[in-house]
Design an enzyme around this catalytic site. Structure first.
Site, mmCIF file in Angstrom:
data_model
loop_
_atom_site.group_PDB
_atom_site.id
_atom_site.type_symbol
_atom_site.label_atom_id
_atom_site.label_comp_id
_atom_site.label_asym_id
_atom_site.label_seq_id
_atom_site.Cartn_x
_atom_site.Cartn_y
_atom_site.Cartn_z
ATOM 1 N N LYS A 1 9.809 -8.695 5.767
ATOM 2 C CA LYS A 1 10.733 -9.338 6.707
ATOM 3 C C LYS A 1 11.525 -10.396 5.967
ATOM 4 C CE LYS A 1 11.763 -8.788 11.083
ATOM 5 N NZ LYS A 1 11.846 -7.467 11.726
ATOM 6 N N HIS B 1 0.834 -1.203 0.000
ATOM 7 C CA HIS B 1 0.000 0.000 0.000
ATOM 8 C C HIS B 1 0.865 1.247 0.000
ATOM 9 C CE1 HIS B 1 0.950 -0.097 4.312
ATOM 10 N NE2 HIS B 1 0.488 1.136 4.402
ATOM 11 N N LYS C 1 3.042 -1.845 12.239
ATOM 12 C CA LYS C 1 3.981 -1.064 13.048
ATOM 13 C C LYS C 1 4.320 0.245 12.345
ATOM 14 C CE LYS C 1 7.258 -3.459 14.823
ATOM 15 N NZ LYS C 1 8.522 -4.218 15.023
#
Length: 543
Positions: A179, A138, A167
């Site tokens: 990640k 996004h 976060k």
């Protein structure tokens, strides 16, 4: 044959209960499978994986948060990815978003899995497995650390990438979540071998377009640090020689390689700022019975790596007493407070807390989490506070410096006991915040403070000279130097981090009060609504 061996040896364990045919992008899966077995074999084997993955996922979904299994309560806890989804669903239930939209915001967009050989010191070949997950696009680039651990698997990387999206949204950092992980024990490899592994992993990320200043920007995580980030930066630049912004392909670098001052301690400092802020809120003080501020508060920390060390150091400087620290190979306790610097020097020299003169060594360090204290800071691994020990946690405030340290059932138990939980997606966001500052520095190609430091000092000096001439009194050299000091890079970084954490804490507090919910749910709710706004304005929202 390769794939059949994987299935028979427990592919479900390797993928962490996640169906690889569903979780990995179709292009990556096609490449993996075409090398190993035919279309006919795929058709006969895939249903076996699907049924096993679904059974694992279903058991995680249906386990009741309030009714742990009597035989082994810890083993009955859901996996990390399911923990994330539980907390997400709880917050999403407060919104008016359609179920399809919620599901699309919850799942990872794409996952890459790689394998490559590395020769070890004995001359044998080790096959290294690595992952990179991008949860949301996004906003781009995606952002998230790379961890080296023998426990790395697909579901863990997907969970961490998912958490990273929310976060970033909580602290208004304009990144999507990502990640990475490499399944190795870094302590078992020499420096030269770790460099080979890191560079090969980075090369594969380059080949698959999973790294770049505008695509995906990694950072350090557990088992990695400045050195690994410097190797990744150098590898990327070697294959992108015409990219003037190539320095911004990774953050957490050494200063000499384009890093930023204040990044090393950023997560721990963010933990300090968050705790300081929450311990000034009237409702938190009323719920816990604590006095305002950090001075005199008894703190227990689990994990004495980068985050635990810096959090303890800043809390000690604020007047708190760090009475116990737990590590994987033992803990240390002193009710009068531990000297953080002395303890760190001892551990760096001896590799353990044992024989440290300023405290009592505790072999079973996990028991220290149940110590009588005001603040508990889990700064190690996920799922450390679970249904098996939550009822014995005595801390009034739990500050989640690690990612996912509390399971859903433990979260419910602690809230019922009256504890205040400051969630991970808020409290440990200091690292990604300062990584954002480093990324901006690399894109602007100038050190923060370089253009304005001297101008500020000259302006302050002129003002001070005028005041002194009017009052007829001169200040001492040290006082003058303190007043006219212009902001260095580290001053600006810490000021920006303080402002970011303070604003995010206040937003979370307001939502928690408005929605009559806990702080974790409030933080998730804020993040979901921010991402929903981005989707709506960009036209990506499902109708």
């Amino acid at each position: 044959q390769w794939y059949q061996r994987r299935v028979s040896s427990g592919i479900n364990a390797e993928y962490g209960g996640i169906d690889p045919l569903r979780a990995v992008s179709s292009s990556v899966i096609a490449t993996m499978l075409s090398r190993s077995f035919t279309t006919i074999q795929r058709a006969s084997i895939a249903p076996r994986i699907f049924s096993r993955a679904v059974s694992t996922s279903t058991s995680a979904h249906t386990s009741s948060p309030t009714n742990p299994e009597p035989h082994d309560p810890v083993a009955s806890e859901p996996r990390f990815l399911e923990c994330f989804k539980h907390f997400f669903d709880k917050a999403a239930g407060l919104t008016n978003l359609k179920p399809g939209i919620i599901e699309s915001m919850k799942e990872c967009n794409v996952v890459l899995r790689v394998e490559f050989p590395v020769k070890n010191d004995q001359g044998d070949i080790d096959m290294i497995t690595g992952y990179r997950a991008q949860h949301s696009h996004h906003k781009v680039p995606c952002k998230g650390g790379i961890r080296y651990s023998p426990e790395v698997d697909l579901q863990e990387v997907m969970a961490l990438a998912s958490l990273m999206t929310y976060k970033c949204a909580v602290v208004d950092v304009p990144f999507g979540g990502a990640k990475g992980g490499v399944r190795i024990d870094p302590k078992k490899y020499s420096l030269a071998q770790r460099e080979k592994i890191t560079r090969q992993y980075a090369l594969l990320l380059c080949q698959k377009n999973f790294i770049g200043p505008g695509l995906d920007v990694p950072a350090p995580d557990m088992g990695t640090g400045e050195q690994e980030m410097s190797w990744i930066r150098d590898t990327y630049q070697a294959f992108n020689t015409n990219d003037v912004d190539s320095m911004a392909c990774v953050t957490g670098k050494p200063i000499s390689s384009g890093g930023i001052r204040g990044r090393t301690e950023a997560t721990g400092l963010g933990v300090y700022f968050g705790l300081r802020e929450f311990l000034s809120y009237e409702e938190v003080l009323k719920r816990t019975g604590l006095t305002p501020g950090l001075k005199g508060k008894r703190v227990v920390i689990q994990g004495f790596g980068n985050v635990g060390y810096w959090a303890g150091r800043f809390l000690e400087q604020a007047g708190a007493k760090v009475i116990a620290i737990a590590e994987y190979n033992g803990g240390i306790i002193n009710q009068e407070g531990l000297n953080i610097e002395s303890l760190n020097r001892h551990r760096l020299q001896h590799g353990t807390f044992k024989d440290f003169p300023g405290g009592t060594f505790v072999k079973e360090s996990i028991e220290l989490l149940e110590s009588d204290c005001d603040i508990l800071i889990p700064a190690a691994l996920e799922k450390q506070i679970h249904v098996g020990n939550a009822a014995r946690i005595k801390a009034k405030v739990i500050g989640e410096a690690a990612n996912g340290p509390t399971t859903p059932r433990a979260d419910e138990i602690l809230l019922q006991k009256g504890a205040v939980i400051i969630p991970d997606l808020l409290l440990n966001a200091g690292g990604v915040t300062v990584s954002y500052f480093e990324w901006l520095k690399n894109l602007s190609h100038v050190r923060f403070g370089r253009l304005n430091k001297k101008w500020e000092e000259q302006s302050k000096k002129m003002l001070l000279d005028f005041v002194e001439s009017q009052v007829g009194k001169k200040l001492g050299d040290s006082e003058r130097s303190l007043i006219i000091h212009g902001a260095d890079e580290i001053d600006l970084v810490r000021s920006g981090l303080d402002d970011t954490m303070t604003n995010a804490c206040q937003e979370t507090r307001k939502t928690a009060m408005d929605r009559n919910t806990d702080y974790r749910t409030a933080a998730f709710y804020n993040a979901i609504m921010k991402i929903k706004t981005v989707f709506e304005s960009s036209g990506n929202m499902f109708s």
